[in-house]
Scaffold this motif. Sequence first.
Motif, PDB file in Angstrom:
ATOM      1  N   LEU A 127       0.833  -1.196   0.000  1.00 18.26           N
ATOM      2  CA  LEU A 127       0.000   0.000   0.000  1.00 18.26           C
ATOM      3  C   LEU A 127       0.873   1.253   0.000  1.00 18.26           C
ATOM      4  O   LEU A 127       0.587   2.228  -0.708  1.00 18.26           O
ATOM      5  CB  LEU A 127      -0.929  -0.003   1.212  1.00 18.26           C
ATOM      6  N   SER A 128       1.931   1.228   0.782  1.00 16.92           N
ATOM      7  CA  SER A 128       2.845   2.369   0.834  1.00 16.92           C
ATOM      8  C   SER A 128       3.436   2.673  -0.535  1.00 16.92           C
ATOM      9  O   SER A 128       3.536   3.842  -0.942  1.00 16.92           O
ATOM     10  CB  SER A 128       3.968   2.096   1.838  1.00 16.92           C
ATOM     11  N   ALA A 161       9.378  14.068   1.370  1.00 18.56           N
ATOM     12  CA  ALA A 161       8.277  13.809   2.305  1.00 18.56           C
ATOM     13  C   ALA A 161       7.886  12.344   2.308  1.00 18.56           C
ATOM     14  O   ALA A 161       7.634  11.753   3.377  1.00 18.56           O
ATOM     15  CB  ALA A 161       7.078  14.680   1.928  1.00 18.56           C
ATOM     16  N   ALA A 162       7.825  11.743   1.127  1.00 21.15           N
ATOM     17  CA  ALA A 162       7.362  10.361   1.033  1.00 21.15           C
ATOM     18  C   ALA A 162       8.320   9.379   1.689  1.00 21.15           C
ATOM     19  O   ALA A 162       7.898   8.298   2.127  1.00 21.15           O
ATOM     20  CB  ALA A 162       7.144   9.990  -0.432  1.00 21.15           C
ATOM     21  N   TYR A 163       9.598   9.705   1.762  1.00 28.73           N
ATOM     22  CA  TYR A 163      10.537   8.866   2.513  1.00 28.73           C
ATOM     23  C   TYR A 163      10.045   8.682   3.945  1.00 28.73           C
ATOM     24  O   TYR A 163      10.264   7.644   4.557  1.00 28.73           O
ATOM     25  CB  TYR A 163      11.913   9.533   2.554  1.00 28.73           C
ATOM     26  N   TRP A 164       9.386   9.724   4.471  1.00 26.77           N
ATOM     27  CA  TRP A 164       9.024   9.737   5.884  1.00 26.77           C
ATOM     28  C   TRP A 164       7.583   9.339   6.163  1.00 26.77           C
ATOM     29  O   TRP A 164       7.285   8.839   7.238  1.00 26.77           O
ATOM     30  CB  TRP A 164       9.306  11.133   6.464  1.00 26.77           C
ATOM     31  N   ALA A 167       5.533   3.642   4.877  1.00 24.83           N
ATOM     32  CA  ALA A 167       6.214   2.578   5.615  1.00 24.83           C
ATOM     33  C   ALA A 167       7.343   1.956   4.812  1.00 24.83           C
ATOM     34  O   ALA A 167       8.271   1.379   5.380  1.00 24.83           O
ATOM     35  CB  ALA A 167       5.204   1.496   6.011  1.00 24.83           C
ATOM     36  N   SER A 168       7.283   2.098   3.486  1.00 19.28           N
ATOM     37  CA  SER A 168       8.290   1.481   2.614  1.00 19.28           C
ATOM     38  C   SER A 168       9.469   2.397   2.334  1.00 19.28           C
ATOM     39  O   SER A 168      10.419   1.979   1.666  1.00 19.28           O
ATOM     40  CB  SER A 168       7.642   1.104   1.283  1.00 19.28           C
ATOM     41  N   THR A 169       9.434   3.623   2.800  1.00 18.60           N
ATOM     42  CA  THR A 169      10.394   4.695   2.507  1.00 18.60           C
ATOM     43  C   THR A 169      10.396   5.069   1.022  1.00 18.60           C
ATOM     44  O   THR A 169      11.403   5.546   0.511  1.00 18.60           O
ATOM     45  CB  THR A 169      11.841   4.384   2.974  1.00 18.60           C
ATOM     46  N   SER A 170       9.277   4.846   0.354  1.00 18.27           N
ATOM     47  CA  SER A 170       9.025   5.415  -0.973  1.00 18.27           C
ATOM     48  C   SER A 170      10.074   5.074  -2.029  1.00 18.27           C
ATOM     49  O   SER A 170      10.818   5.935  -2.473  1.00 18.27           O
ATOM     50  CB  SER A 170       8.903   6.943  -0.869  1.00 18.27           C
ATOM     51  N   PHE A 171      10.095   3.819  -2.460  1.00 22.64           N
ATOM     52  CA  PHE A 171      10.897   3.472  -3.633  1.00 22.64           C
ATOM     53  C   PHE A 171      10.267   4.144  -4.865  1.00 22.64           C
ATOM     54  O   PHE A 171      10.936   4.823  -5.613  1.00 22.64           O
ATOM     55  CB  PHE A 171      10.920   1.964  -3.832  1.00 22.64           C
ATOM     56  N   ALA A 172       8.952   3.896  -5.077  1.00 22.53           N
ATOM     57  CA  ALA A 172       8.147   4.590  -6.103  1.00 22.53           C
ATOM     58  C   ALA A 172       8.742   4.511  -7.505  1.00 22.53           C
ATOM     59  O   ALA A 172       8.547   5.412  -8.319  1.00 22.53           O
ATOM     60  CB  ALA A 172       7.932   6.061  -5.703  1.00 22.53           C
ATOM     61  N   LEU A 202       3.125   0.235 -10.202  1.00 22.32           N
ATOM     62  CA  LEU A 202       2.445   0.427 -11.483  1.00 22.32           C
ATOM     63  C   LEU A 202       0.964   0.711 -11.282  1.00 22.32           C
ATOM     64  O   LEU A 202       0.379   1.549 -11.985  1.00 22.32           O
ATOM     65  CB  LEU A 202       2.646  -0.814 -12.368  1.00 22.32           C
ATOM     66  N   ALA A 203       0.359   0.045 -10.304  1.00 19.99           N
ATOM     67  CA  ALA A 203      -1.048   0.309 -10.009  1.00 19.99           C
ATOM     68  C   ALA A 203      -1.242   1.747  -9.531  1.00 19.99           C
ATOM     69  O   ALA A 203      -2.169   2.449  -9.961  1.00 19.99           O
ATOM     70  CB  ALA A 203      -1.558  -0.672  -8.963  1.00 19.99           C
ATOM     71  N   GLY A 204      -0.368   2.202  -8.647  1.00 17.36           N
ATOM     72  CA  GLY A 204      -0.457   3.572  -8.155  1.00 17.36           C
ATOM     73  C   GLY A 204      -0.252   4.584  -9.259  1.00 17.36           C
ATOM     74  O   GLY A 204      -0.945   5.618  -9.317  1.00 17.36           O
ATOM     75  N   ALA A 205       0.685   4.301 -10.164  1.00 14.32           N
ATOM     76  CA  ALA A 205       0.952   5.215 -11.273  1.00 14.32           C
ATOM     77  C   ALA A 205      -0.264   5.340 -12.190  1.00 14.32           C
ATOM     78  O   ALA A 205      -0.638   6.440 -12.607  1.00 14.32           O
ATOM     79  CB  ALA A 205       2.166   4.742 -12.061  1.00 14.32           C
TER      80      ALA A 205
END
Length: 225
Positions: A127-128, A161-164, A167-172, A202-205
């Motif tokens: 989810l993150s 911001a997303a790093y923090w 929960a995954s530290t935002s690989f994205a 990919l789903a989030g994108a």
Amino acid sequence: MTPLPRRLVAEFLGTTLLLATVVGSGVMGMQLSGGNAGIALLANAAATAAMLYVLIVLLGPVSGAHMNPAVSMVMRVRGELRSLELVGYVVAQVAGAAAGVVLAHLMFGLDMVQPGDHVRSGAAQWLSEAVATFGLLLTILVGAQRRPAASPVLVAAYIFAAYWFTASTSFANPAVTLARSMTRTFAGIRLDDVIGFVVAQLAGALLALPVARAVATSPNGEPQH
């Protein structure tokens, strides 16, 4: 438009420098903090955001500075890339990401390739990653409509911001995720966990596309495409 070979070189170079920053700043952060993960994460986030700003400013006019297969995929859906260009972008990004990890290892005297052993799995992590990538694409798409000159700052600030807040530290980024399975450092991920991250990204994108269309409207209320 810039010729495709030049754009692919820009994507390779940009992703190489991005991953060298992600991995190298993680190693340096852990070393300088005596193993304090919180301080290492702060250093990692700050260095990555700063490098993103530089790369987008420098390489944006050449290739768009995607450095991310999820971004390139969305641009293909929007008709801004052809299918062959998308393939070239993804290959350059994945190759550049792997080269960046190897470069970071060499700079710190580590084994060139190390199988990642950092467990990053489960619904909260997935989810993150979906949220992180959704927000990144929303920032890119709406920012390009509303504040194009500010896009480098917007993207860098969002990733910091997303790093923090994730929960995954935002690989994205699928290329970043795959490359980080090549390191056992602070930034690493198990290879077994890569597919879950990539599917979520990919789903989030893709989810960001209709949302961006809905919120990026012209001053008279008409949707902007």
